[in-house]
Motif scaffolding. Structure first.
Motif, mmCIF file in Angstrom:
data_model
loop_
_atom_site.group_PDB
_atom_site.id
_atom_site.type_symbol
_atom_site.label_atom_id
_atom_site.label_comp_id
_atom_site.label_asym_id
_atom_site.label_seq_id
_atom_site.Cartn_x
_atom_site.Cartn_y
_atom_site.Cartn_z
ATOM 1 N N THR A 23 39.717 47.987 37.323
ATOM 2 C CA THR A 23 41.179 47.935 37.365
ATOM 3 C C THR A 23 41.820 49.221 36.858
ATOM 4 O O THR A 23 43.001 49.449 37.104
ATOM 5 C CB THR A 23 41.715 46.775 36.514
ATOM 6 O OG1 THR A 23 41.421 47.009 35.137
ATOM 7 C CG2 THR A 23 41.156 45.439 36.964
ATOM 8 N N PHE A 26 44.535 48.162 34.725
ATOM 9 C CA PHE A 26 45.444 47.396 35.583
ATOM 10 C C PHE A 26 46.414 48.295 36.348
ATOM 11 O O PHE A 26 47.538 47.910 36.633
ATOM 12 C CB PHE A 26 46.182 46.314 34.793
ATOM 13 C CG PHE A 26 45.273 45.227 34.305
ATOM 14 C CD1 PHE A 26 44.824 44.249 35.174
ATOM 15 C CD2 PHE A 26 44.855 45.196 32.992
ATOM 16 C CE1 PHE A 26 43.970 43.245 34.735
ATOM 17 C CE2 PHE A 26 44.005 44.204 32.541
ATOM 18 C CZ PHE A 26 43.563 43.225 33.416
ATOM 19 N N SER A 32 42.871 44.620 40.188
ATOM 20 C CA SER A 32 43.634 43.886 39.172
ATOM 21 C C SER A 32 43.920 42.459 39.620
ATOM 22 O O SER A 32 43.801 41.516 38.832
ATOM 23 C CB SER A 32 44.946 44.606 38.855
ATOM 24 O OG SER A 32 44.703 45.886 38.326
#
Length: 94
Positions: A23, A26, A32
């Motif tokens: 990710t 994120f 994500s």
């Protein structure tokens, strides 16, 4: 059925723990999305399993599956050197 739910929850925990790496904090959308989805579904299956299994037992098994699976798969997906992989897989260095 509760033990099957617990096994599924543990495998999904491995998936989201390894997914965190992809990710990039994120900042990447699809990794994500998949990681957060695995987190939510893992907790759902854990909650279903804990309806029949004592909390201490269920949590211990869930984290055990997650820890062992993440160490095993995380080490195999690692691009690090051989020494680092040997630390993740002590049995391979024998």
């Amino acid at each position: 059925m509760a033990w099957i739910y617990l096994g599924i929850a543990g495998l999904l925990e491995v998936g989201w723990a390894i997914g965190l790496k992809y990710t990039d904090g994120f900042t990447r959308l699809w990794p994500s999305v998949f990681t957060v989805a695995a987190m939510i579904i893992s907790l759902f299956f854990l909650a279903q399993a804990l309806k029949s299994i004592p909390v201490g037992t269920g949590y211990a098994v869930w984290t055990g599956i997650g820890a062992v699976g993440t160490a095993a798969l995380g080490g195999s997906y690692s691009s690090r050197n051989r020494r680092t992989r040997a630390a993740c897989f002590p049995s391979r260095s024998l």
